[in-house]
Motif scaffolding. Structure first.
Motif, PDB file in Angstrom:
ATOM      1  N   HIS A  34      -3.786  -8.899  -0.926  1.00 19.94           N
ATOM      2  CA  HIS A  34      -4.765  -8.436   0.060  1.00 19.94           C
ATOM      3  C   HIS A  34      -4.913  -9.543   1.107  1.00 19.94           C
ATOM      4  CE1 HIS A  34      -5.703  -5.123  -2.530  1.00 19.94           C
ATOM      5  NE2 HIS A  34      -6.099  -5.923  -3.498  1.00 19.94           N
ATOM      6  N   THR A  71       2.239  -2.825   1.294  1.00 15.92           N
ATOM      7  CA  THR A  71       1.191  -2.460   2.245  1.00 15.92           C
ATOM      8  C   THR A  71       0.868  -0.982   2.131  1.00 15.92           C
ATOM      9  OG1 THR A  71       1.892  -4.190   3.778  1.00 15.92           O
ATOM     10  CG2 THR A  71       0.527  -2.428   4.676  1.00 15.92           C
ATOM     11  N   VAL A  73      -2.729  -0.049   3.196  1.00 20.01           N
ATOM     12  CA  VAL A  73      -3.870   0.147   4.088  1.00 20.01           C
ATOM     13  C   VAL A  73      -3.858  -0.942   5.153  1.00 20.01           C
ATOM     14  CG1 VAL A  73      -6.385   0.305   4.257  1.00 20.01           C
ATOM     15  CG2 VAL A  73      -5.245   1.032   2.151  1.00 20.01           C
ATOM     16  N   SER A 151     -11.676   0.728   3.816  1.00 20.52           N
ATOM     17  CA  SER A 151     -10.386   0.112   3.494  1.00 20.52           C
ATOM     18  C   SER A 151     -10.398  -0.491   2.097  1.00 20.52           C
ATOM     19  CB  SER A 151     -10.031  -0.961   4.524  1.00 20.52           C
ATOM     20  OG  SER A 151      -9.902  -0.362   5.802  1.00 20.52           O
ATOM     21  N   ALA A 155      -7.980   0.715  -0.839  1.00 22.97           N
ATOM     22  CA  ALA A 155      -7.074  -0.268  -1.435  1.00 22.97           C
ATOM     23  C   ALA A 155      -7.366  -0.440  -2.918  1.00 22.97           C
ATOM     24  CB  ALA A 155      -7.173  -1.596  -0.701  1.00 22.97           C
TER      25      ALA A 155
END
Length: 159
Positions: A34, A71, A73, A151, A155
């Motif tokens: 992240h 990846t 988001v 988000s 995620a």
């Protein structure tokens, strides 16, 4: 603010402006897990216009992130006003459309959330900028905090 909000739901938010030194990106051009990247930070703007003025670097990063199989988001913020690009959301929207195609070609979905900081009185017009993003499939939120919460939730569901 985004890192704090993301950190409430996700572990280990890496960044070029990390809240903890152990989470600082060794190479700000490469995401790890992240990641939150401040493209306005000195590393990226030294000798170049800020991405608010020239969104090329941001758009390149959007495409590069879409190529990363990890990846899922992307979280964007778009800033309006005097001195900003004439059509920052339109420029981002074009990159997002291409990024979604890149991810789809690899068999992945790519979600994009954004907030636009500005007003109807700004030269770029808030509603016009938000519409450009929505037309590209971006989930647009009234604040960056709401976009970050969305988000993080998304995620977290994917991870």
């Amino acid at each position: 603010e985004a890192m704090l909000i993301l950190g409430e739901r996700l572990e280990r938010i890496h960044s070029n402006i990390a809240l903890e030194e152990s989470l600082r990106l060794a190479d700000p051009t490469r995401s790890v897990g992240h990641t939150v990247v401040d493209l306005g930070e000195d590393f990226f703007t030294r000798g170049r216009p800020h991405p608010m003025i020239d969104p090329g670097m941001r758009n390149e990063r959007i495409l590069r992130e879409a190529e990363d199989p990890e990846t899922a988001v992307l979280l964007l913020d778009v800033v309006l006003g005097h001195g900003a690009h004439d059509d920052p959301a339109g420029s981002a929207a074009a990159a997002v459309r291409e990024a979604v195609k890149v991810a789809a070609k690899a068999g992945r979905a790519l979600a994009v959330a954004a907030s636009v900081c500005g007003t109807e009185g700004d030269p770029q017009t808030l509603s016009v900028q938000e519409a450009a993003l929505r037309e590209a499939g971006v989930r647009v939120f009234p604040t960056n905090a709401q976009a970050a919460r969305f988000s993080a939730a998304l995620a977290g569901m994917i991870a």
